[in-house]
Enzyme design. Structure first.
Site, PDB file in Angstrom:
ATOM      1  N   ASP A 171       0.857  -1.192   0.000  1.00 31.26           N
ATOM      2  CA  ASP A 171       0.000   0.000   0.000  1.00 31.26           C
ATOM      3  C   ASP A 171       0.887   1.233   0.000  1.00 31.26           C
ATOM      4  O   ASP A 171       1.883   1.274   0.728  1.00 31.26           O
ATOM      5  CB  ASP A 171      -0.912   0.014   1.232  1.00 31.26           C
ATOM      6  CG  ASP A 171      -1.903   1.177   1.176  1.00 31.26           C
ATOM      7  OD1 ASP A 171      -2.671   1.234   0.190  1.00 31.26           O
ATOM      8  OD2 ASP A 171      -1.891   2.035   2.071  1.00 31.26           O
TER       9      ASP A 171
HETATM   10  C1  LIG Z   1       3.367   8.196  -5.746  1.00 31.87           C
HETATM   11  C2  LIG Z   1       3.123   7.157  -6.794  1.00 31.87           C
HETATM   12  C3  LIG Z   1       2.109   6.216  -6.630  1.00 31.87           C
HETATM   13  N1  LIG Z   1       1.920   5.280  -7.614  1.00 31.87           N
HETATM   14  C4  LIG Z   1       0.838   4.266  -7.501  1.00 31.87           C
HETATM   15  C5  LIG Z   1       1.288   2.983  -6.826  1.00 31.87           C
HETATM   16  C6  LIG Z   1      -0.037   2.352  -6.482  1.00 31.87           C
HETATM   17  O1  LIG Z   1      -0.476   1.587  -7.598  1.00 31.87           O
HETATM   18  C7  LIG Z   1      -0.954   3.559  -6.269  1.00 31.87           C
HETATM   19  C8  LIG Z   1      -1.313   3.692  -4.814  1.00 31.87           C
HETATM   20  O2  LIG Z   1      -2.481   2.976  -4.594  1.00 31.87           O
HETATM   21  P1  LIG Z   1      -2.495   1.627  -3.740  1.00 31.87           P
HETATM   22  O3  LIG Z   1      -3.787   1.600  -3.018  1.00 31.87           O
HETATM   23  O4  LIG Z   1      -1.234   1.469  -2.971  1.00 31.87           O
HETATM   24  O5  LIG Z   1      -2.452   0.472  -4.810  1.00 31.87           O
HETATM   25  P2  LIG Z   1      -3.508   0.201  -5.985  1.00 31.87           P
HETATM   26  O6  LIG Z   1      -4.877   0.588  -5.558  1.00 31.87           O
HETATM   27  O7  LIG Z   1      -2.958   0.821  -7.235  1.00 31.87           O
HETATM   28  O8  LIG Z   1      -3.425  -1.366  -6.183  1.00 31.87           O
HETATM   29  P3  LIG Z   1      -3.762  -2.455  -5.062  1.00 31.87           P
HETATM   30  O9  LIG Z   1      -4.496  -1.771  -3.948  1.00 31.87           O
HETATM   31  O10 LIG Z   1      -4.556  -3.481  -5.797  1.00 31.87           O
HETATM   32  O11 LIG Z   1      -2.401  -2.980  -4.609  1.00 31.87           O
HETATM   33  O12 LIG Z   1      -0.225   4.720  -6.667  1.00 31.87           O
HETATM   34  C9  LIG Z   1       2.684   5.239  -8.777  1.00 31.87           C
HETATM   35  O13 LIG Z   1       2.471   4.390  -9.665  1.00 31.87           O
HETATM   36  N2  LIG Z   1       3.692   6.161  -8.934  1.00 31.87           N
HETATM   37  C10 LIG Z   1       3.941   7.122  -7.998  1.00 31.87           C
HETATM   38  O14 LIG Z   1       4.854   7.949  -8.202  1.00 31.87           O
END
Ligand SMILES: Cc1cn([C@H]2C[C@H](O)[C@@H](COP(=O)(O)OP(=O)(O)OP(=O)(O)O)O2)c(=O)[nH]c1=O
Length: 207
Positions: free
Chosen positions: A77
């Site tokens: 997360d």
């Molecule tokens: C800050 C940042 C976040 N992110 C993404 C990572 C995560 O996919 C998302 C944060 O949301 P999360 O809730 O961590 O993950 P998700 O909903 O995408 O997937 P799942 O819950 O099924 O694991 O933001 C990037 O891709 N690049 C970045 O620079």
């Protein structure tokens, strides 16, 4: 080696496990991320709690089936934190615009929590990376919003994508910002006997 199950719908997380040469299955978790969280809890606790919740929801499915009972389930997360405010994935363009405006010209923190669940052992960890944005103009923010990139990412930006043009300083793990702290994950995987390929130092080995 334990079969690996990634409890994540995030394509970035899938890309990173593939980059490490790991074979894995994906079972996305529908764990209600923020609903049960104590908003006053420290960010590290929030991301570990949520990562564990995501992994546990999938683990309950896999642990009860003999074919997958030996699986190692990985949950993660990621949140962005600025002045103590947690920035998750934006609900809409207006919130994404507000997030980017508050991040403009300032340092913020990105926390990613990890939870690795196996029937014999559960390990959790988190990493924090500091990221600095150069000042952003409203025109840049609107142009970025039109790409759609902000909408599925915490803090409404993707450091691995076009969002990279906003970042002028970073302290800590880059991949942690993208959604998986790779060095920390590699250490945790060793605890389950999963040793990523030894990277021989080329200097001085002679072979
Ligand atoms: C800050 C940042 C976040 N992110 C993404 C990572 C995560 O996919 C998302 C944060 O949301 P999360 O809730 O961590 O993950 P998700 O909903 O995408 O997937 P799942 O819950 O099924 O694991 O933001 C990037 O891709 N690049 C970045 O620079």
């Amino acid at each position: 080696m334990h079969p690996i199950i990634l409890a994540s719908a995030s394509p970035r997380r899938q890309d990173l496990l593939t980059m490490l040469g790991l074979e894995f299955k994906v079972i996305a978790s529908s764990f209600e991320e923020r609903a049960k969280l104590d908003p006053a809890a420290p960010p590290a606790e929030q991301v570990v709690t949520t990562a564990r919740g995501k992994a546990e929801e999938v683990f309950r499915l896999t642990a009860s089936v003999p074919e997958t009972a030996d699986s190692l389930v990985i949950g993660a997360d990621t949140i962005v934190v600025l002045d103590g405010e947690v920035l998750g994935k934006p609900a809409d363009q207006a919130e994404a615009r507000r997030m980017l405006k508050t991040l403009s010209g300032r340092w913020h923190q990105v926390f990613t929590g990890l939870a690795l669940l196996h029937r014999e052992k559960t390990l959790t960890a988190y990493e924090m990376t500091r990221v600095h944005f150069r000042p952003l103009t409203d025109r840049e923010i609107d142009a970025y919003l039109r790409t759609g990139e902000p909408m599925d990412k915490a803090g409404a930006y993707g450091i691995q994508g076009l969002g990279a043009i906003f970042v002028d300083r970073i302290e800590g793990c880059f991949y942690n910002v993208m959604g998986l702290p790779v060095p920390r994950l590699a250490l945790l995987l060793k605890e389950y006997g999963i040793n990523l390929p030894e990277v021989k130092t080329l200097v001085g080995t002679g072979d």
